[in-house]
Each structure stands twice: as C-alpha cells, then as structure tokens.
Design a protein around this motif. Sequence first.
Motif, PDB file in Angstrom:
ATOM      1  N   ARG A   1       2.637   5.898  -7.893  1.00 38.81           N
ATOM      2  CA  ARG A   1       3.203   4.550  -7.902  1.00 38.81           C
ATOM      3  C   ARG A   1       4.259   4.468  -8.999  1.00 38.81           C
ATOM      4  O   ARG A   1       4.212   5.211  -9.983  1.00 38.81           O
ATOM      5  CB  ARG A   1       2.125   3.492  -8.095  1.00 38.81           C
TER       6      ARG A   1
ATOM      7  N   ALA B   1     -12.497   1.268  -3.054  1.00 36.98           N
ATOM      8  CA  ALA B   1     -11.512   1.884  -3.951  1.00 36.98           C
ATOM      9  C   ALA B   1     -11.549   1.218  -5.317  1.00 36.98           C
ATOM     10  O   ALA B   1     -11.568  -0.004  -5.428  1.00 36.98           O
ATOM     11  CB  ALA B   1     -10.124   1.773  -3.353  1.00 36.98           C
TER      12      ALA B   1
ATOM     13  N   ASP C   1      -1.824  -1.678 -10.687  1.00 37.62           N
ATOM     14  CA  ASP C   1      -2.832  -1.182  -9.752  1.00 37.62           C
ATOM     15  C   ASP C   1      -3.789  -2.330  -9.438  1.00 37.62           C
ATOM     16  O   ASP C   1      -4.609  -2.726 -10.280  1.00 37.62           O
ATOM     17  CB  ASP C   1      -3.591  -0.006 -10.375  1.00 37.62           C
TER      18      ASP C   1
ATOM     19  N   SER D   1      -9.301   2.433  -7.699  1.00 41.47           N
ATOM     20  CA  SER D   1      -7.939   2.616  -8.186  1.00 41.47           C
ATOM     21  C   SER D   1      -7.069   3.019  -7.011  1.00 41.47           C
ATOM     22  O   SER D   1      -7.576   3.415  -5.953  1.00 41.47           O
ATOM     23  CB  SER D   1      -7.874   3.683  -9.288  1.00 41.47           C
ATOM     24  N   PHE D   2      -5.757   2.900  -7.196  1.00 39.70           N
ATOM     25  CA  PHE D   2      -4.835   3.317  -6.154  1.00 39.70           C
ATOM     26  C   PHE D   2      -4.707   4.835  -6.188  1.00 39.70           C
ATOM     27  O   PHE D   2      -4.328   5.413  -7.203  1.00 39.70           O
ATOM     28  CB  PHE D   2      -3.465   2.665  -6.345  1.00 39.70           C
ATOM     29  N   ASP D   3      -5.012   5.483  -5.073  1.00 44.42           N
ATOM     30  CA  ASP D   3      -5.026   6.942  -5.000  1.00 44.42           C
ATOM     31  C   ASP D   3      -3.682   7.433  -4.482  1.00 44.42           C
ATOM     32  O   ASP D   3      -3.497   7.669  -3.293  1.00 44.42           O
ATOM     33  CB  ASP D   3      -6.157   7.414  -4.088  1.00 44.42           C
TER      34      ASP D   3
ATOM     35  N   ASP E   1       0.828  -1.208   0.000  1.00 49.48           N
ATOM     36  CA  ASP E   1       0.000   0.000   0.000  1.00 49.48           C
ATOM     37  C   ASP E   1       0.859   1.252   0.000  1.00 49.48           C
ATOM     38  O   ASP E   1       0.337   2.360   0.080  1.00 49.48           O
ATOM     39  CB  ASP E   1      -0.941  -0.001   1.204  1.00 49.48           C
ATOM     40  N   ARG E   2       2.172   1.073  -0.049  1.00 47.88           N
ATOM     41  CA  ARG E   2       3.096   2.211  -0.101  1.00 47.88           C
ATOM     42  C   ARG E   2       4.132   1.966  -1.205  1.00 47.88           C
ATOM     43  O   ARG E   2       5.323   1.791  -0.929  1.00 47.88           O
ATOM     44  CB  ARG E   2       3.766   2.423   1.261  1.00 47.88           C
TER      45      ARG E   2
ATOM     46  N   ALA F   1      -6.390  -2.583  -7.569  1.00 48.77           N
ATOM     47  CA  ALA F   1      -7.816  -2.302  -7.436  1.00 48.77           C
ATOM     48  C   ALA F   1      -8.583  -2.651  -8.703  1.00 48.77           C
ATOM     49  O   ALA F   1      -9.663  -3.240  -8.651  1.00 48.77           O
ATOM     50  CB  ALA F   1      -8.033  -0.839  -7.070  1.00 48.77           C
TER      51      ALA F   1
ATOM     52  N   ALA G   1      -4.808  -0.558  -2.891  1.00 50.01           N
ATOM     53  CA  ALA G   1      -5.632   0.414  -2.179  1.00 50.01           C
ATOM     54  C   ALA G   1      -6.424  -0.338  -1.111  1.00 50.01           C
ATOM     55  O   ALA G   1      -7.101  -1.319  -1.409  1.00 50.01           O
ATOM     56  CB  ALA G   1      -6.577   1.112  -3.148  1.00 50.01           C
TER      57      ALA G   1
END
Length: 254
Positions: free
Chosen positions: A139, A132, A145, A134-136, A111-112, A147, A127
């Motif tokens: 990246r 979610a 992604d 998509s990843f907000d 997630d990071r 999600a 995410a």
Amino acid sequence: MSPYPEGVPETTIADLLTLLTREPGRPRITWYGDDGERVELSGAVLENWVNKTANLLVEEFDAGPGTRVLLDLPGHWRTVVWALAVWRVGACVVLPDDAADHVPSDVVVTDRPGAHHDRGHQVVAVALPALARSFDGERPAGSLDAAGAVMTYADVLQWAPAVQPDEPGLDDGTVVPHASLRDEALLASGTTGRALRTARPRGDRRALLEPLGDLATDGSSVLASPATSEALRADDARRQRLVDSERITADLVS
C-alpha cells in the motif's frame, strides 16, 4: 406506508440506524462470500461498525459535507458499512469509473491501494476477509490500514457534522443529494422483507442502494458474492436450503 412508528422520521442515515436498533439482535446484513465465508451483522453490530468508521472519517480526515470519499470496493458487506458511515457524517460517496484513480476525491477507500499511488489522495486500504487483522499487500506510503485502524475507534459516535440535505450524497456521474438517498434506495430495492441478492460489481450504485433500500423498509439483505451466486444458480437444492435457513422472502439472485 412507513414500517416505523407514526411520527418517527426515517429520512437520514442517523434516523435509520437509530430505528434499526429497536431490534438490536435482528440480522440486517448477511454476507456469503467465497470459500464458505458467512458474516452476519445484527442491527446493533451494524450500528457499531458504522459508528467506528464514521469516527475514523471525522478524526482522520475531517470528513463532513463537501468531502468526497471514493469507494473503490466491490459489492460487499464492508462496502455497505463504509457507505453508511460516509453518509452518516454528511459526506459524499463517489463511485469509480474505468479510470478509478482519476476520479476527483479527497479520500480513497479501496481494496486495491496500488491503483491509487501518487495521485495525491488520502488512501485507506481495506482488507475484505472478515478475520483480516491487517491489509495483506503493498500500500502507498502514508496510507491507512483500515483493518486495524477502524477497531481503535469507539462503538458510539463521538461527533459528526450535521447532514446538509441539499449537499451531494452519491456521485457516480449522476449526483444524488442526501435528501434523495432514501427514495433512490427504495426504487433500487423494489421489495420488502429479507432479500437474497447478488453483490453488485465495483462502481455500481446498486451495491449501496439496494441494501440501503432493504434497511429503509425495516428489512434486511443477504448478499452473495458473484461466485457464490453462480454456485447457487447451479444447485437448486443448495439454494433452497439457504433460502429456508435465512428465511428469505425475496430471492433475487440472478
């Protein structure tokens, strides 16, 4: 004594997922997150999530025995799904240390994703919020992604390599082979029934093994985020309402 019918094995993740769907609508993983988020995965839904994720691992990364997948995620329902999927394809879950991006691995699920830039890993950005799409956040170029990607795969497992019992299944500095995952999980869980637990920190093997142990005894996990657990400890009435509504048999929030 095994809770499953005589002669039916529960030694692999594949066996476990098959047995859980005997009661497809029964809750198996329930998540209480921050800001009132509640996510419930029945046996059927959990199996679908694991199958989708396993299909992605095989198709995108050729994952199988010998593949090392770093799960750089906090204790969370998504973390449990990813761990089950990695084990389902016979690969090894690797947990981060204090220098997570330096742990040898083939794929990083995180997630990071910014912590893993320019390290030569194949990166999957996760995410955590349930809704979610998509990843907000930023990246690395070429990262996946999760999600959107996971949802494109089938609910039914298409193909997976055979699990090799002696191959590593978990590595957090101490290696656990696939053949020993269930026994390690039962030791970590230490209970049966429906357990209320505080989600463990990033890199803590109990974040994976405690829910696995609950499932392996035909039980279920109710996981509360650290902030939610703190709130429950401070509010006995709220805690009791949750215990009653979720039919908790083992209140282990501490």
